[in-house]
Design an enzyme around this catalytic site. Structure first.
Site, PDB file in Angstrom:
ATOM      1  N   GLN A  26      74.427 -14.268  23.333  1.00 21.25           N
ATOM      2  CA  GLN A  26      74.489 -13.690  22.042  1.00 21.25           C
ATOM      3  C   GLN A  26      75.726 -13.171  21.728  1.00 21.25           C
ATOM      4  O   GLN A  26      76.118 -12.923  20.538  1.00 21.25           O
ATOM      5  CB  GLN A  26      73.296 -12.466  21.643  1.00 21.25           C
ATOM      6  CG  GLN A  26      71.986 -13.105  21.662  1.00 21.25           C
ATOM      7  CD  GLN A  26      70.673 -12.109  21.383  1.00 21.25           C
ATOM      8  OE1 GLN A  26      70.232 -11.542  22.097  1.00 21.25           O
ATOM      9  NE2 GLN A  26      70.623 -12.064  19.924  1.00 21.25           N
ATOM     10  N   HIS A  46      74.132 -27.077  19.682  1.00 20.30           N
ATOM     11  CA  HIS A  46      75.289 -27.993  19.569  1.00 20.30           C
ATOM     12  C   HIS A  46      74.493 -29.443  18.971  1.00 20.30           C
ATOM     13  O   HIS A  46      75.406 -30.197  18.562  1.00 20.30           O
ATOM     14  CB  HIS A  46      75.787 -28.237  20.935  1.00 20.30           C
ATOM     15  CG  HIS A  46      76.533 -27.266  21.602  1.00 20.30           C
ATOM     16  ND1 HIS A  46      77.226 -27.245  22.797  1.00 20.30           N
ATOM     17  CD2 HIS A  46      77.198 -26.138  20.874  1.00 20.30           C
ATOM     18  CE1 HIS A  46      78.126 -26.014  22.948  1.00 20.30           C
ATOM     19  NE2 HIS A  46      77.776 -25.518  21.852  1.00 20.30           N
ATOM     20  N   ARG A  84      72.257  -1.895  28.733  1.00 19.39           N
ATOM     21  CA  ARG A  84      71.287  -2.855  29.274  1.00 19.39           C
ATOM     22  C   ARG A  84      72.004  -4.228  28.592  1.00 19.39           C
ATOM     23  O   ARG A  84      72.101  -4.451  27.565  1.00 19.39           O
ATOM     24  CB  ARG A  84      69.799  -2.549  28.727  1.00 19.39           C
ATOM     25  CG  ARG A  84      68.930  -3.622  29.137  1.00 19.39           C
ATOM     26  CD  ARG A  84      68.071  -4.369  27.976  1.00 19.39           C
ATOM     27  NE  ARG A  84      67.267  -5.385  28.389  1.00 19.39           N
ATOM     28  CZ  ARG A  84      66.611  -6.054  27.518  1.00 19.39           C
ATOM     29  NH1 ARG A  84      66.728  -5.907  26.366  1.00 19.39           N
ATOM     30  NH2 ARG A  84      65.840  -7.097  28.001  1.00 19.39           N
ATOM     31  N   HIS A 127      67.746 -13.736  29.966  1.00 23.72           N
ATOM     32  CA  HIS A 127      67.586 -13.359  28.645  1.00 23.72           C
ATOM     33  C   HIS A 127      67.758 -14.761  27.857  1.00 23.72           C
ATOM     34  O   HIS A 127      68.706 -14.851  26.651  1.00 23.72           O
ATOM     35  CB  HIS A 127      68.646 -12.294  28.087  1.00 23.72           C
ATOM     36  CG  HIS A 127      68.011 -11.720  26.724  1.00 23.72           C
ATOM     37  ND1 HIS A 127      67.847 -10.429  26.724  1.00 23.72           N
ATOM     38  CD2 HIS A 127      67.728 -12.276  25.459  1.00 23.72           C
ATOM     39  CE1 HIS A 127      67.549 -10.039  25.447  1.00 23.72           C
ATOM     40  NE2 HIS A 127      67.468 -11.017  24.488  1.00 23.72           N
ATOM     41  N   GLU A 172      61.049 -10.854  27.311  1.00 22.61           N
ATOM     42  CA  GLU A 172      60.253 -11.207  26.056  1.00 22.61           C
ATOM     43  C   GLU A 172      59.786 -12.607  26.628  1.00 22.61           C
ATOM     44  O   GLU A 172      59.751 -13.542  25.708  1.00 22.61           O
ATOM     45  CB  GLU A 172      61.084 -11.307  24.710  1.00 22.61           C
ATOM     46  CG  GLU A 172      61.365  -9.775  24.428  1.00 22.61           C
ATOM     47  CD  GLU A 172      61.615  -9.873  22.803  1.00 22.61           C
ATOM     48  OE1 GLU A 172      61.326 -10.974  22.126  1.00 22.61           O
ATOM     49  OE2 GLU A 172      61.786  -8.756  22.308  1.00 22.61           O
ATOM     50  N   ASN A 314      59.913  -3.972  24.508  1.00 26.63           N
ATOM     51  CA  ASN A 314      60.790  -3.989  23.178  1.00 26.63           C
ATOM     52  C   ASN A 314      59.936  -3.743  22.048  1.00 26.63           C
ATOM     53  O   ASN A 314      59.008  -4.542  21.913  1.00 26.63           O
ATOM     54  CB  ASN A 314      61.499  -5.307  23.290  1.00 26.63           C
ATOM     55  CG  ASN A 314      62.403  -5.802  24.031  1.00 26.63           C
ATOM     56  OD1 ASN A 314      62.893  -4.633  24.868  1.00 26.63           O
ATOM     57  ND2 ASN A 314      63.002  -6.983  24.243  1.00 26.63           N
ATOM     58  N   TYR A 316      59.575  -3.871  17.703  1.00 30.05           N
ATOM     59  CA  TYR A 316      60.356  -3.760  16.587  1.00 30.05           C
ATOM     60  C   TYR A 316      59.424  -3.760  15.319  1.00 30.05           C
ATOM     61  O   TYR A 316      59.816  -2.904  14.421  1.00 30.05           O
ATOM     62  CB  TYR A 316      60.722  -5.369  16.533  1.00 30.05           C
ATOM     63  CG  TYR A 316      61.915  -5.646  17.328  1.00 30.05           C
ATOM     64  CD1 TYR A 316      61.923  -6.173  18.585  1.00 30.05           C
ATOM     65  CD2 TYR A 316      62.939  -5.208  16.709  1.00 30.05           C
ATOM     66  CE1 TYR A 316      63.159  -6.315  19.258  1.00 30.05           C
ATOM     67  CE2 TYR A 316      64.541  -5.572  17.470  1.00 30.05           C
ATOM     68  CZ  TYR A 316      64.318  -5.833  18.831  1.00 30.05           C
ATOM     69  OH  TYR A 316      65.394  -6.232  19.570  1.00 30.05           O
ATOM     70  N   GLU A 381      64.461  -2.412  23.692  1.00 38.15           N
ATOM     71  CA  GLU A 381      65.035  -3.043  22.542  1.00 38.15           C
ATOM     72  C   GLU A 381      64.150  -2.307  21.238  1.00 38.15           C
ATOM     73  O   GLU A 381      62.732  -1.948  21.449  1.00 38.15           O
ATOM     74  CB  GLU A 381      64.828  -4.264  22.242  1.00 38.15           C
ATOM     75  CG  GLU A 381      66.013  -5.154  23.180  1.00 38.15           C
ATOM     76  CD  GLU A 381      65.781  -6.681  23.072  1.00 38.15           C
ATOM     77  OE1 GLU A 381      65.605  -6.976  21.767  1.00 38.15           O
ATOM     78  OE2 GLU A 381      66.085  -7.259  23.941  1.00 38.15           O
TER      79      GLU A 381
HETATM   80  O1  LIG Z   1      59.368 -16.168  12.186  1.00 33.90           O
HETATM   81  S1  LIG Z   1      57.905 -15.901  12.503  1.00 33.90           S
HETATM   82  O2  LIG Z   1      57.530 -14.413  11.665  1.00 33.90           O
HETATM   83  O3  LIG Z   1      57.046 -16.858  12.178  1.00 33.90           O
HETATM   84  C1  LIG Z   1      57.804 -15.356  14.173  1.00 33.90           C
HETATM   85  C2  LIG Z   1      58.994 -14.875  14.451  1.00 33.90           C
HETATM   86  C3  LIG Z   1      58.570 -13.402  15.479  1.00 33.90           C
HETATM   87  N1  LIG Z   1      59.601 -13.521  16.427  1.00 33.90           N
HETATM   88  C4  LIG Z   1      58.830 -12.433  17.087  1.00 33.90           C
HETATM   89  C5  LIG Z   1      59.668 -11.928  18.211  1.00 33.90           C
HETATM   90  N2  LIG Z   1      61.254 -11.669  17.850  1.00 33.90           N
HETATM   91  C6  LIG Z   1      61.812 -11.413  19.095  1.00 33.90           C
HETATM   92  C7  LIG Z   1      62.868 -10.296  18.864  1.00 33.90           C
HETATM   93  O4  LIG Z   1      63.969 -10.801  19.804  1.00 33.90           O
HETATM   94  C8  LIG Z   1      64.364  -9.658  20.531  1.00 33.90           C
HETATM   95  O5  LIG Z   1      64.989  -8.947  19.392  1.00 33.90           O
HETATM   96  C9  LIG Z   1      66.204  -9.309  19.042  1.00 33.90           C
HETATM   97  C10 LIG Z   1      66.157  -9.243  17.244  1.00 33.90           C
HETATM   98  O6  LIG Z   1      65.332 -10.527  17.110  1.00 33.90           O
HETATM   99  C11 LIG Z   1      66.900 -10.516  19.580  1.00 33.90           C
HETATM  100  O7  LIG Z   1      68.128 -10.587  19.229  1.00 33.90           O
HETATM  101  C12 LIG Z   1      66.567 -10.334  21.137  1.00 33.90           C
HETATM  102  O8  LIG Z   1      67.514 -11.202  21.701  1.00 33.90           O
HETATM  103  C13 LIG Z   1      65.278 -10.507  21.442  1.00 33.90           C
HETATM  104  O9  LIG Z   1      64.964  -9.902  22.900  1.00 33.90           O
HETATM  105  C14 LIG Z   1      61.705 -12.613  17.037  1.00 33.90           C
HETATM  106  C15 LIG Z   1      61.111 -13.248  15.932  1.00 33.90           C
END
Ligand SMILES: O=S(=O)(O)CCCN1CCN(CCO[C@@H]2O[C@H](CO)[C@@H](O)[C@H](O)[C@H]2O)CC1
Length: 476
Positions: A26, A46, A84, A127, A172, A314, A316, A381
């Site tokens: 990333q 690509h 990290r 990752h 993850e 992690n 969110y 995260e």
């Molecule tokens: O589209 S839908 O709703 O049907 C399903 C999608 C759900 N996923 C859940 C896991 N999430 C991982 C988070 O991903 C984590 O968090 C960061 C932000 O995304 C990434 O940049 C990191 O690399 C990663 O570790 C990305 C979205």
């Protein structure tokens, strides 16, 4: 206006460690430089008809391969004491599994500079940037991958273990196993029916984690005295109404987090019983000769049980849940038979999947404490997304304040959380969302050849949190 009159103060332990997180594909760029071999994300981005929404790639990204001093300066300006980051397997080993010295040299330089600035390196081994030649052999669905990963881990311990004391094997697996091998919306974009690919991936990820953990304990721990963990992501499952029971919540949590956490952190080890029984029965009902969820041998259950020194988490967002049975949906259509969805009142980010549920972090930490005997937890995260070149990131400031307050409450209630690294230090390549969704506390203009790291308002918040070791949130 004295904010303190209107604010609630949440303190953190005096030894709490603050930092930021990133990942190799990333941020690094230099995708084909100094011996780096292609990864599954180079392949995916690509492609002519690439699924990356803005057609972008990680070819250049934040150019951290060249500009890592800019990242270190950004960390120093805030006062972060840990970073990290992930090491790219494709940069460290060749296709013949020999060391690529230029790759070793890059990470060695980064680690030495972090140590000089008294910033602890915390390294994620994987990752998501799997060497493509391994995916050509089946990748994480091929059990042979375990041996390749163990050798990769050995290489990392050998070259960096004198300076790196906190290792995370995988980032993850819940995202890249089903995303990559069941649903197909992540590299390597493979679709398989009823999560057959995703379950094979999970199984081999867990065996590979166990191999890397025991390798460290047997061959390196005596000299290096470090810690090895795994990074798992999940939300908390809230009942959508009073008819949804705690049993439904536990079922949802075990099919999500438990699929990866139970074999390592639970009292009994192995996959959660509720998963084992449901998927074995459903596989029989589907006329399959064996279960879609592979079985561990007794020896493997034993070996994986307790095979981690911390749990990297992690967090969110979270969901409301309702069982299929309450919705009249066909239970044969899902292994968990749980429907997850968002409350319309939860604040939205610039990412479709990311809404703000701070109390989910509090309840998740308590659930982990209660179900896994209060393991040491690092939050590796937690973050928010906004649109390109947002500098006044008030949504992120509010999200971080509320989630840090939730984390503080969980620690007060006995959860052993010792580190928090915000996602992410800088804007970066957000996988299939390309550069359209930004997670950095520093902004980057990706057409700027200097890739200047431009502080958003949330940098001031993190400076205050690091300085004062408390966070304030407005009283409801
Ligand atoms: O589209 S839908 O709703 O049907 C399903 C999608 C759900 N996923 C859940 C896991 N999430 C991982 C988070 O991903 C984590 O968090 C960061 C932000 O995304 C990434 O940049 C990191 O690399 C990663 O570790 C990305 C979205």
């Amino acid at each position: 206006l004295n904010f303190a009159i209107f604010a609630e103060i949440y303190n953190f332990p005096s030894n709490f460690v603050w930092g930021a997180a990133s990942a190799s594909y990333q941020i690094e760029g230099a995708w084909n430089v100094d011996g780096r071999i292609p990864s599954i994300w180079d392949t995916a981005s690509h492609k002519n008809n690439s699924s990356v929404v803005d057609g972008s790639t990680g070819d250049d990204a934040a150019m951290s391969y060249y500009y890592y001093e800019k990242d270190i300066q950004a960390l120093k300006d805030i006062g972060f004491k840990t970073y990290r980051f992930s090491i790219a397997w494709p940069r460290v080993l060749t296709k013949t599994n020999q060391v690529n010295q230029a790759g070793i040299d890059y990470y060695s330089k980064l680690i030495d500079r972090l140590k000089e600035e008294e910033i602890k390196p915390m390294v994620t081994m994987y990752h998501w940037d799997l060497p493509q030649y391994l995916q050509d052999l089946g990748g994480w669905t091929n059990p042979a991958i375990v041996k390749y990963f163990e050798h990769y881990a050995d290489t990392l311990y050998k070259h960096f273990g004198d300076r790196v004391k906190e290792w995370i094997t995988f980032n993850e697996p819940a995202t890249f196993c089903d995303g990559g091998y069941s649903w197909g919306w992540h590299a390597p974009e493979i679709r398989t029916e009823k999560q057959i690919g995703g379950y094979l991936c999970s199984h081999h990820i867990l065996l590979a984690h166990g191999a890397a953990y025991h390798l460290y304990k047997n061959k390196y721990f005596a000299d290096q005295q470090g810690k090895v963990g795994i990074c798992l992501n999940t939300g908390y499952s809230f009942p959508a109404n009073e008819n949804v029971t705690d049993e439904h919540v536990d079922r949802a949590m075990h099919f999500g987090l438990g699929r990866y956490a139970n074999p390592i952190y639970s009292v009994d080890g192995d996959y959660p019983r509720v998963m084992r029984e449901a998927i074995d029965q459903k596989s029989t009902d589907e006329g399959r000769r064996w279960s879609r969820l592979p079985h561990f041998t007794t020896a493997q259950v034993e070996s994986l049980h307790g095979a981690a020194d911390f749990l990297a988490l992690n967090y969110y967002t979270s969901s409301l849940i309702q069982p299929y049975s309450h919705l009249g949906w066909n239970p044969a259509d899902s292994d968990s038979e749980i429907h997850s969805f968002h409350d319309d009142n939860w604040k939205r980010s610039s990412s479709s999947w990311l809404v703000s549920v701070p109390e989910g972090l509090y309840h998740l930490l308590l659930w982990i404490k209660d179900n896994y005997n209060n393991p040491l937890v690092y939050i590796t995260e937690n973050g928010w997304s906004d649109l390109p070149m947002t500098i006044e990131d008030d949504g992120r400031v509010e999200y971080l304040r509320e989630h840090l307050a939730a984390m503080s409450r969980a620690i007060t209630d006995g959860c052993r959380v010792e580190t928090y690294t915000v996602w992410s230090l800088t804007d970066n390549f957000e996988w299939m969302r390309g550069y359209t969704e930004r997670f950095g506390i520093y902004a980057i203009n990706f057409t700027d050849p200097e890739r200047k790291r431009i502080p958003k308002n949330s940098v001031d918040l993190m400076k205050q949190v690091v300085r004062d070791n408390f966070v304030e949130v407005e009283k409801d």
